[in-house]
Design a protein around this motif. Structure first.
Motif, PDB file in Angstrom:
ATOM      1  N   ILE A 371       0.912  -1.175  -0.146  1.00 11.21           N
ATOM      2  CA  ILE A 371       0.079   0.022   0.058  1.00 11.21           C
ATOM      3  C   ILE A 371       0.889   1.359   0.092  1.00 11.21           C
ATOM      4  N   LYS A 372       0.342   2.460  -0.417  1.00 12.77           N
ATOM      5  CA  LYS A 372       1.071   3.662  -0.543  1.00 12.77           C
ATOM      6  C   LYS A 372       0.537   4.931  -0.180  1.00 12.77           C
ATOM      7  N   ALA A 373       1.067   5.907  -0.161  1.00  9.03           N
ATOM      8  CA  ALA A 373       0.437   7.242   0.341  1.00  9.03           C
ATOM      9  C   ALA A 373      -0.847   7.356  -0.473  1.00  9.03           C
ATOM     10  N   GLY A 374      -1.883   7.713   0.302  1.00  7.01           N
ATOM     11  CA  GLY A 374      -3.534   7.878  -0.546  1.00  7.01           C
ATOM     12  C   GLY A 374      -3.996   6.677  -0.290  1.00  7.01           C
ATOM     13  N   ASP A 375      -3.603   5.446  -0.082  1.00  5.47           N
ATOM     14  CA  ASP A 375      -4.230   4.419   0.244  1.00  5.47           C
ATOM     15  C   ASP A 375      -4.915   4.171   1.537  1.00  5.47           C
ATOM     16  N   ALA A 376      -6.220   3.415   1.382  1.00 14.87           N
ATOM     17  CA  ALA A 376      -6.680   3.046   2.621  1.00 14.87           C
ATOM     18  C   ALA A 376      -6.829   1.686   2.640  1.00 14.87           C
ATOM     19  N   ALA A 377      -6.640   0.925   3.847  1.00 13.32           N
ATOM     20  CA  ALA A 377      -6.551  -0.532   3.827  1.00 13.32           C
ATOM     21  C   ALA A 377      -6.774  -1.171   5.136  1.00 13.32           C
ATOM     22  N   ILE A 378      -7.097  -2.283   5.497  1.00 13.36           N
ATOM     23  CA  ILE A 378      -7.342  -3.218   6.407  1.00 13.36           C
ATOM     24  C   ILE A 378      -6.146  -3.841   6.735  1.00 13.36           C
ATOM     25  N   VAL A 379      -5.540  -3.839   7.738  1.00  7.95           N
ATOM     26  CA  VAL A 379      -3.979  -4.399   8.040  1.00  7.95           C
ATOM     27  C   VAL A 379      -4.208  -5.018   9.547  1.00  7.95           C
ATOM     28  N   THR A 380      -3.157  -6.193   9.354  1.00  5.04           N
ATOM     29  CA  THR A 380      -3.128  -6.877  10.753  1.00  5.04           C
ATOM     30  C   THR A 380      -1.732  -6.502  11.339  1.00  5.04           C
ATOM     31  N   LEU A 381      -1.578  -5.766  12.618  1.00  6.84           N
ATOM     32  CA  LEU A 381      -0.549  -5.510  12.976  1.00  6.84           C
ATOM     33  C   LEU A 381      -0.031  -6.272  14.522  1.00  6.84           C
ATOM     34  N   ARG A 382       1.232  -6.350  14.781  1.00  8.88           N
ATOM     35  CA  ARG A 382       1.675  -7.086  16.078  1.00  8.88           C
ATOM     36  C   ARG A 382       2.631  -6.364  16.756  1.00  8.88           C
ATOM     37  N   PRO A 383       2.206  -5.703  17.905  1.00  6.89           N
ATOM     38  CA  PRO A 383       2.978  -4.823  18.618  1.00  6.89           C
ATOM     39  C   PRO A 383       4.153  -5.630  19.274  1.00  6.89           C
ATOM     40  N   GLN A 384       5.289  -5.162  19.359  1.00  8.00           N
ATOM     41  CA  GLN A 384       6.691  -5.539  19.608  1.00  8.00           C
ATOM     42  C   GLN A 384       6.750  -5.672  21.076  1.00  8.00           C
ATOM     43  N   LYS A 385       5.696  -5.121  21.874  1.00  3.58           N
ATOM     44  CA  LYS A 385       5.902  -5.277  23.091  1.00  3.58           C
ATOM     45  C   LYS A 385       4.195  -5.128  23.637  1.00  3.58           C
ATOM     46  N   PRO A 386       3.743  -5.455  24.795  1.00  7.63           N
ATOM     47  CA  PRO A 386       2.567  -5.403  25.091  1.00  7.63           C
ATOM     48  C   PRO A 386       1.859  -4.192  24.910  1.00  7.63           C
ATOM     49  N   LEU A 387       0.622  -3.935  24.513  1.00  6.03           N
ATOM     50  CA  LEU A 387       0.026  -2.555  23.937  1.00  6.03           C
ATOM     51  C   LEU A 387      -1.305  -2.790  24.318  1.00  6.03           C
ATOM     52  N   SER A 388      -1.746  -1.946  25.297  1.00 10.51           N
ATOM     53  CA  SER A 388      -3.249  -2.149  25.616  1.00 10.51           C
ATOM     54  C   SER A 388      -4.228  -1.217  24.829  1.00 10.51           C
ATOM     55  N   ILE A 389      -4.872  -1.461  23.821  1.00 10.10           N
ATOM     56  CA  ILE A 389      -6.198  -1.002  22.987  1.00 10.10           C
ATOM     57  C   ILE A 389      -7.338  -1.467  23.026  1.00 10.10           C
ATOM     58  N   GLU A 390      -8.209  -1.047  22.620  1.00 10.86           N
ATOM     59  CA  GLU A 390      -9.564  -1.393  22.393  1.00 10.86           C
ATOM     60  C   GLU A 390     -10.109  -1.129  20.870  1.00 10.86           C
ATOM     61  N   PRO A 391     -11.023  -2.165  20.561  1.00 10.74           N
ATOM     62  CA  PRO A 391     -11.593  -1.848  19.136  1.00 10.74           C
ATOM     63  C   PRO A 391     -12.379  -0.522  19.433  1.00 10.74           C
ATOM     64  N   SER A 392     -12.233   0.338  18.334  1.00 12.32           N
ATOM     65  CA  SER A 392     -12.880   1.655  18.284  1.00 12.32           C
ATOM     66  C   SER A 392     -14.466   1.368  18.141  1.00 12.32           C
ATOM     67  N   SER A 393     -15.042   0.474  18.028  1.00 15.21           N
ATOM     68  CA  SER A 393     -16.632   0.294  18.059  1.00 15.21           C
ATOM     69  C   SER A 393     -17.001   0.064  19.605  1.00 15.21           C
ATOM     70  N   GLU A 394     -16.098  -0.441  20.296  1.00 15.71           N
ATOM     71  CA  GLU A 394     -16.463  -0.708  21.631  1.00 15.71           C
ATOM     72  C   GLU A 394     -15.773   0.647  22.783  1.00 15.71           C
ATOM     73  N   ILE A 395     -14.594   1.106  22.496  1.00 18.79           N
ATOM     74  CA  ILE A 395     -14.151   2.090  23.299  1.00 18.79           C
ATOM     75  C   ILE A 395     -13.522   3.060  22.226  1.00 18.79           C
ATOM     76  N   ALA A 396     -14.146   3.873  21.770  1.00 26.73           N
ATOM     77  CA  ALA A 396     -13.766   4.717  20.666  1.00 26.73           C
ATOM     78  C   ALA A 396     -12.214   5.336  20.959  1.00 26.73           C
ATOM     79  N   GLU A 397     -12.538   5.992  22.470  1.00 29.44           N
ATOM     80  CA  GLU A 397     -11.416   6.772  22.873  1.00 29.44           C
ATOM     81  C   GLU A 397     -10.304   5.951  22.955  1.00 29.44           C
ATOM     82  N   LEU A 398     -10.028   4.976  23.025  1.00 32.87           N
ATOM     83  CA  LEU A 398      -9.040   3.885  23.129  1.00 32.87           C
ATOM     84  C   LEU A 398      -8.674   3.195  21.671  1.00 32.87           C
ATOM     85  N   GLY A 399      -9.289   3.428  20.672  1.00 35.88           N
ATOM     86  CA  GLY A 399      -9.331   2.773  19.477  1.00 35.88           C
ATOM     87  C   GLY A 399      -8.703   3.577  18.357  1.00 35.88           C
TER      88      GLY A 399
END
Length: 420
Positions: A371-399
């Motif tokens: 993908i390049k500049a200007g593209d929108a995409a769905i991707v899977t990411l793997r944090p290199q150390k533990p990261l606390s986040i939430e799905p934006s549909s459930e808690i937008a503030e942490l998504g």
């Protein structure tokens, strides 16, 4: 304290477009900074040959005070209008502004975008508008500043306004919401009173526009989440994590857990603007003390939640991103830094799942090679150390998050699913 609804306001825009001066002016015009302090700054500014910087000094002195860890008080950046009380998130004088802009804007309900009339849309203007859009800022007030340097010209104002509208269209920010106001933060034009220098402008002043902002609907029904911004040790109290309540309610006596550090205990005290309070809700910037939690047990980027329903920690997560800029292309294996709430964690692109048509949001291609500049995409990411986040549909503030690399914001996105 709580007699008026609370709003968090980010002041964003390109460096040197007058953010600090506007903030100083707002604090002064609303009586939050007394005249004699401005006078002191004026003398100091003049003695340093920086006449005219007195309002900017108000904020920058506070920034230094904060860096020296003298106080955890954010009250200086509080000001009141007739209808709301505002906390200005993040002093704009910081050098690494975009990094702070991300954590700052992710805490803001609304923003004032400052664009200098003599300079127009600049690189950071773009970046900040993009981030504001992605991080879910609801209303943007656009202050076209430094009108005094262009002789209060209506033509220049219209030209810059047109430029900004083009930019808002590009990022699909609903620019009908965007109120444009020509101002001079330095001279005080159109801040609290209508300026005689611009009789051609009949819109609101900055303070009127702030009064007209929609009231935030507090997300109290979501579970408690408090991303930690800093951890202090305060004599007589002990360890004090500081952060902003994003969702839910925190009360003294609650049992809480910090993730991903996995420390926890009972909340002993909660402090807000130097006053002890029994509870805090969404939008409140607080310091709190938790029994049994020491300074080394938790760190910036942790998220505090209820002990029986702790914040989720992602092994991997699926996200929808929009690539703003990248010198080449992004492929699986790329590992930039993700800035989510107050955390900064390197994350690897594990897979590129779908490329989307940025206009319609429909899937344009399955499993694209890059993908390049200007593209929108769905991707899977793997944090290199533990990261606390939430799905934006459930808690937008942490998504929502931004992706940074090479000193710039590469992309921004929101979390769709978290896999632990």
């Amino acid at each position: 304290m709580a007699d008026k609804p609370h709003q968090n306001l980010a002041i964003i825009g390109h460096v040197d477009h007058g953010k600090s001066t506007l903030v100083g002016r707002l604090l002064f015009e609303t009586g939050s900074v007394p005249e004699h302090i401005i006078e002191q700054h004026r003398e100091e500014a003049e003695s340093k040959g920086k006449s005219g910087f007195e309002f900017a000094y108000v904020m920058d002195n506070l920034a230094e005070e904060r860096e020296r860890g003298v106080t955890i008080d954010i009250a200086h950046q509080r000001f009141d209008t007739d209808k709301y009380y505002f906390t200005i998130v993040d002093t704009p004088g910081h050098r690494d502004f975009v990094k702070n802009m991300i954590t700052g804007a992710s805490q803001a309900d609304h923003a004032i975008l400052v664009v200098a009339a003599d300079d127009g849309v600049a690189p950071q203007t773009r970046e900040h508008v993009f981030l504001a859009r992605t991080l879910g800022i609801e209303t943007l007030i656009i202050a076209i500043n430094k009108m005094d340097t262009v002789d209060y010209s209506e033509d220049t104002y219209k030209q810059v306004k047109e430029e900004v509208q083009q930019l808002l269209k590009q990022v699909r920010f609903d620019s009908d919401d965007a109120g444009f106001i020509p101002i001079s933060a330095f001279e005080g034009d159109n801040i609290s009173e209508h300026s005689d220098n611009m009789p051609w402008f009949d819109g609101p002043t900055v303070l009127e526009a702030l009064n007209n902002l929609p009231e935030p609907s507090p997300p109290t029904d979501a579970p408690l989440r408090v991303p930690i911004q800093d951890v202090y040790t305060i004599s007589g109290i002990g360890t004090v994590p500081v952060g902003r309540v994003e969702t839910g309610i925190l009360k003294t006596g609650d049992n809480v857990r910090f993730m991903p550090s996995d420390a926890g205990g009972e909340v002993k005290t909660i402090e807000m603007h130097h006053e002890e309070v029994g509870q805090a809700g969404p939008g409140d910037n607080i310091g709190f003390n938790v029994r049994g939690v020491g300074k080394d047990d938790i760190r910036r980027g942790d998220v505090c939640g209820p002990a029986d329903d702790p914040p989720s920690v992602a092994k991997t997560f699926k996200a929808q991103i929009v690539v703003m800029q990248h010198p080449s292309v992004i492929t699986a294996g790329y590992t930039p830094v993700i800035h989510a709430h107050t955390a900064q964690v390197a994350c690897t692109f594990e897979s590129l799942d779908q490329k989307l048509d940025p206009a319609s949001g429909e899937v344009a291609e399955e499993n694209p090679d890059f993908i390049k500049a200007g593209d929108a995409a769905i991707v899977t990411l793997r944090p290199q150390k533990p990261l606390s986040i939430e799905p934006s549909s459930e808690i937008a503030e942490l998504g929502s998050f931004a992706i940074r690399d090479m000193g710039q914001t590469i992309a921004a996105g929101k979390v769709l699913e978290v896999f632990d």
